[in-house]
Design a protein around this motif. Structure first.
Motif, PDB file in Angstrom:
ATOM      1  N   ARG A   1       1.011  -1.080   0.034  1.00  0.00           N
ATOM      2  CA  ARG A   1      -0.003   0.139   0.000  1.00  0.00           C
ATOM      3  C   ARG A   1       0.915   1.121   0.133  1.00  0.00           C
TER       4      ARG A   1
ATOM      5  N   VAL B   1      -2.655   3.844  -3.507  1.00  0.00           N
ATOM      6  CA  VAL B   1      -2.583   2.608  -4.364  1.00  0.00           C
ATOM      7  C   VAL B   1      -2.362   1.369  -3.540  1.00  0.00           C
ATOM      8  N   GLU B   2      -2.800   0.309  -4.310  1.00  0.00           N
ATOM      9  CA  GLU B   2      -2.415  -1.036  -3.506  1.00  0.00           C
ATOM     10  C   GLU B   2      -1.907  -1.901  -4.777  1.00  0.00           C
ATOM     11  N   VAL B   3      -1.038  -2.756  -4.477  1.00  0.00           N
ATOM     12  CA  VAL B   3      -0.753  -3.760  -5.631  1.00  0.00           C
ATOM     13  C   VAL B   3      -0.368  -4.822  -4.942  1.00  0.00           C
TER      14      VAL B   3
ATOM     15  N   ARG C   1      -2.766  -3.735 -12.565  1.00  0.00           N
ATOM     16  CA  ARG C   1      -2.727  -4.434 -11.561  1.00  0.00           C
ATOM     17  C   ARG C   1      -2.682  -3.404 -10.228  1.00  0.00           C
ATOM     18  N   MET C   2      -2.155  -2.242 -10.532  1.00  0.00           N
ATOM     19  CA  MET C   2      -2.193  -1.216  -9.497  1.00  0.00           C
ATOM     20  C   MET C   2      -3.388  -0.877  -9.166  1.00  0.00           C
ATOM     21  N   LYS C   3      -4.045  -0.763  -8.009  1.00  0.00           N
ATOM     22  CA  LYS C   3      -5.788  -0.226  -7.786  1.00  0.00           C
ATOM     23  C   LYS C   3      -5.481   1.149  -7.192  1.00  0.00           C
ATOM     24  N   VAL C   4      -5.960   1.958  -7.645  1.00  0.00           N
ATOM     25  CA  VAL C   4      -6.087   3.337  -6.741  1.00  0.00           C
ATOM     26  C   VAL C   4      -7.102   3.209  -5.693  1.00  0.00           C
ATOM     27  N   VAL C   5      -6.884   3.363  -4.689  1.00  0.00           N
ATOM     28  CA  VAL C   5      -7.648   3.358  -3.633  1.00  0.00           C
ATOM     29  C   VAL C   5      -8.206   4.606  -3.225  1.00  0.00           C
ATOM     30  N   GLU C   6      -7.381   5.728  -3.461  1.00  0.00           N
ATOM     31  CA  GLU C   6      -8.054   7.076  -3.054  1.00  0.00           C
ATOM     32  C   GLU C   6      -7.303   7.960  -3.828  1.00  0.00           C
TER      33      GLU C   6
END
Ligand SMILES: Cc1cc2nc3c(=O)[nH]c(=O)nc-3n(C[C@H](O)[C@H](O)[C@H](O)COP(=O)(O)OP(=O)(O)OC[C@H]3O[C@@H](n4cnc5c(N)ncnc54)[C@H](O)[C@@H]3O)c2cc1C
Lengths: 263, 319
Positions: free
Chosen positions: A156, A168-170, B181-186
């Motif tokens: 994170r 972001v999360e990966v 693959r990289m998700k944007v959380v905020e």
């Protein structure tokens, strides 16, 4: 356990570079080389992850005969092992080739979860190696990170972009590049410098990585034609006076006489 | 296959238009067509790219392109350009643009010149670029020896062209959108006031010599007296958040008539942003500080006493 590979480059102290007054070329020969500032912060970030989550840190550098001395600091700060790619046949190659060589080295080290690097090195400022390596390895990249943490095998991070801070999360493995603001790298103690000398270090040339230095070199695409420091003449007048008021008055007069305040 | 093509792209529309003006020059020299690549969820007014120099606008519209994600964007760029005889690809050197360019260059197995402040082509059609190295103290002239040639161009490097009534083609492309693959959380919006540093004739600037945000009022009073804009070094903005924009290699490169650096040490990275200032003045209490070496006038002294005294002295003289 998380295995982290940190990419580090040794560069000359930029403040020590002298400019040849006739050719305007930078003189870097003989200057001491140290780890580029942002790279060192990437290492610091790795150490902090390791302290929280347990892990192992391998420092990897593509450099020269001088790299080993410069990289001692990485081992002293907290890298567990050091891998140096040193092949005179690869001197001066561009980011395209550098990232191919680093890919081979990263694969030889193997078993990594995370590859960390600085956003850019302070000498070249090219900001390409992280993203290029991600592309070559087929991994996601998380660039410009100023904060990060590991949670259940996920990274994170907060990315520092011009207009937003992006959280972001990966999933790992991933390539992560950090910015200057992520931390302040620790300063090694004398004891840790002594211990650093005993940590495992390996040095590879191109063939040890299954590469031909000649072929690699021929694949280089960007050539530097000329280096030149722009000549900027400054007056360098230091204003001396008995009191602050007097100094300020002289400075005010100087500014006004320069005519820089007319609209 | 199309004929020889130069492609310009930036996710920042204004920067995209700036690059087009230089792209036009390059295309004319190469005898190439200039394409503007435009990616997004919904593209408005694509004709603007044509009136600013493009021969063709390549559009990819998809909800997945609503926000920039390098993994998705790289795939789209590669797919959009696969049938193009690509000579030169120019990408806006925002942070997003730089990571995209490097990744696309790697996929195309070619070089990339980061943050060019000047570009041209030689007789052989190779791309020439000038960029800053060694922290910003040295200009490196480079040549890209293999096509496709890729370069990134920082904001405000080139002026966008005056719009002219030109004809051009608009093509909407259908491309594969790959998952990221990289998700944007905020996404946390940053406060971003345009401080007007780029055009200001006078800039006064704060460095780590300031102990407290409230102390900046000393500088604001000086600025008011001079009709100046207030800037700062990177740590004041990026570490402390006292201002939004900073001056230097990674921030604004400015060319005011007068720059007054207060409590700034004058590192190479900062110096690279003020090289084009006509007159540099510094106030720093450390005799050996590098800022004095790159100043026209300096006072070795405490900003807390020198700045108010300077403000007063200037006020008296400007009455
Ligand atoms: C990749 C990268 C890019 C960078 N880009 C930039 C950039 O674009 N712009 C930038 O500015 N920096 C940039 N930096 C950071 C740069 O290296 C320095 O850290 C920064 O410029 C230092 O800021 P400063 O001069 O305010 O602080 P310092 O270096 O800490 O200097 C403070 C100065 O204030 C003086 N001082 C202290 N108290 C007083 C007082 N009371 N009165 C008078 N003087 C006082 C001190 O003598 C000292 O010289 C970058 C760094 C990296 C790694």
């Amino acid at each position: 356990m998380t295995k982290i590979i940190v990419l580090l480059k040794d560069i000359v102290d930029l403040n020590e570079i002298k400019i040849d007054p006739s050719t305007r070329q930078p003189r870097t020969e003989g200057l001491k080389r140290r780890i580029s500032d942002v790279d060192k912060r990437a290492l610091e970030a790795a150490i902090r992850l390791k302290e929280k989550n347990d892990g192992e840190i391998a420092a990897l550098s593509m450099g020269s005969d001088k790299t080993r001395t410069a990289m001692l600091e990485a081992l002293a700060i907290g890298a567990d092992s050091l891998y140096i790619v040193n092949d005179s046949g690869l001197a001066g190659v561009d980011a395209l080739v550098t990232s191919k060589v680093l890919k081979a080295a990263v694969e030889k080290i193997g078993g990594y979860d995370l590859i960390l690097c600085g956003e850019m090195t302070l000498d070249s400022l090219s900001a390409q190696v992280g993203p290029r390596l991600a592309e070559l390895l087929g991994l996601p990249q998380v660039t410009y990170v100023k904060q990060m943490d590991l949670e259940d095998g996920k990274l994170r991070a907060v990315r520092d972009l011009e207009d937003v801070d992006e959280v972001v999360e990966v999933e790992l493995p991933a390539v992560v590049s950090v910015v200057r603001e992520i931390n302040e790298a620790r300063i090694p103690s004398l004891m840790s410098i002594m211990r650093a000398k005993k940590k495992p270090t390996e040095e590879w040339d191109a063939s040890a990585l299954g590469l031909s230095a000649e072929e690699m070199r021929a694949g280089s695409s960007i050539e530097v034609v000329k280096l030149e420091a722009p000549l900027v003449e400054r007056k360098r007048i230091v204003i001396e006076a008995e009191t602050v008021e007097e100094a300020a008055a002289k400075l005010a007069d100087a500014i006004i006489s320069e005519g820089v305040m007319e609209a | 296959m199309t004929g020889k093509t130069v492609v310009a792209y930036s996710e920042d529309r204004e920067l995209g238009l700036q690059i087009l003006s230089k792209g036009r020059e390059i295309s004319d020299k190469l005898g190439a067509k200039l394409n503007a690549l435009v990616l997004g969820e919904k593209i408005i007014d694509p004709k603007e790219y044509i009136t600013h120099g493009a021969d063709r606008v390549l559009i990819v519209e998809d909800p997945a392109l609503g926000s920039f994600a390098v993994e998705t964007y790289r795939g789209v760029v590669l797919d959009a350009l696969k049938d193009v005889d690509l000579e030169v690809l120019l990408i806006g050197a925002t942070k997003r643009g730089k990571e995209l360019a490097a990744r696309v260059a790697a996929a195309l197995d070619t070089g990339c010149m980061t943050e060019c402040i000047e570009i041209d082509v030689d007789e052989e059609g190779r791309l020439l670029g000038e960029r800053l190295t060694y922290g910003g103290s040295v200009i490196s002239s480079q040549v890209s020896t293999r096509k496709p040639h890729i370069a990134t161009i920082p904001p405000r490097t080139f002026k966008k062209a005056e719009p002219s009534p030109r004809e051009g083609e608009i093509s909407v492309l259908d491309v594969d959108i790959q998952d990221r693959r990289m998700k944007v959380v905020e996404s946390r919006e940053k406060a971003r006031g345009d401080a007007g540093l780029a055009e200001a004739p006078i800039v006064v600037s704060a460095g780590r010599g300031f102990k407290d945000e409230a102390d900046l009022k000393l500088l604001e009073e000086l600025a008011e007296t001079l009709g100046a804009k207030v800037g700062c070094s990177r740590p004041i903005a990026a570490d402390l958040g006292w201002m939004e924009e900073w001056i230097g290699i990674s921030g604004y490169k400015i060319s005011p008539k007068l720059y007054i650096a207060c409590g700034i040490s004058g590192t190479i990275q900062h110096a690279a942003g003020i090289r084009d200032a006509q007159i540099i003045v510094s106030v720093n209490n450390q005799e050996g500080a590098n800022i004095h070496e790159i100043s026209d006038y300096s006072i070795v002294g405490d900003i807390y006493t020198v700045i108010p005294a300077l403000t007063k002295a200037l006020k008296e003289r400007m009455k």
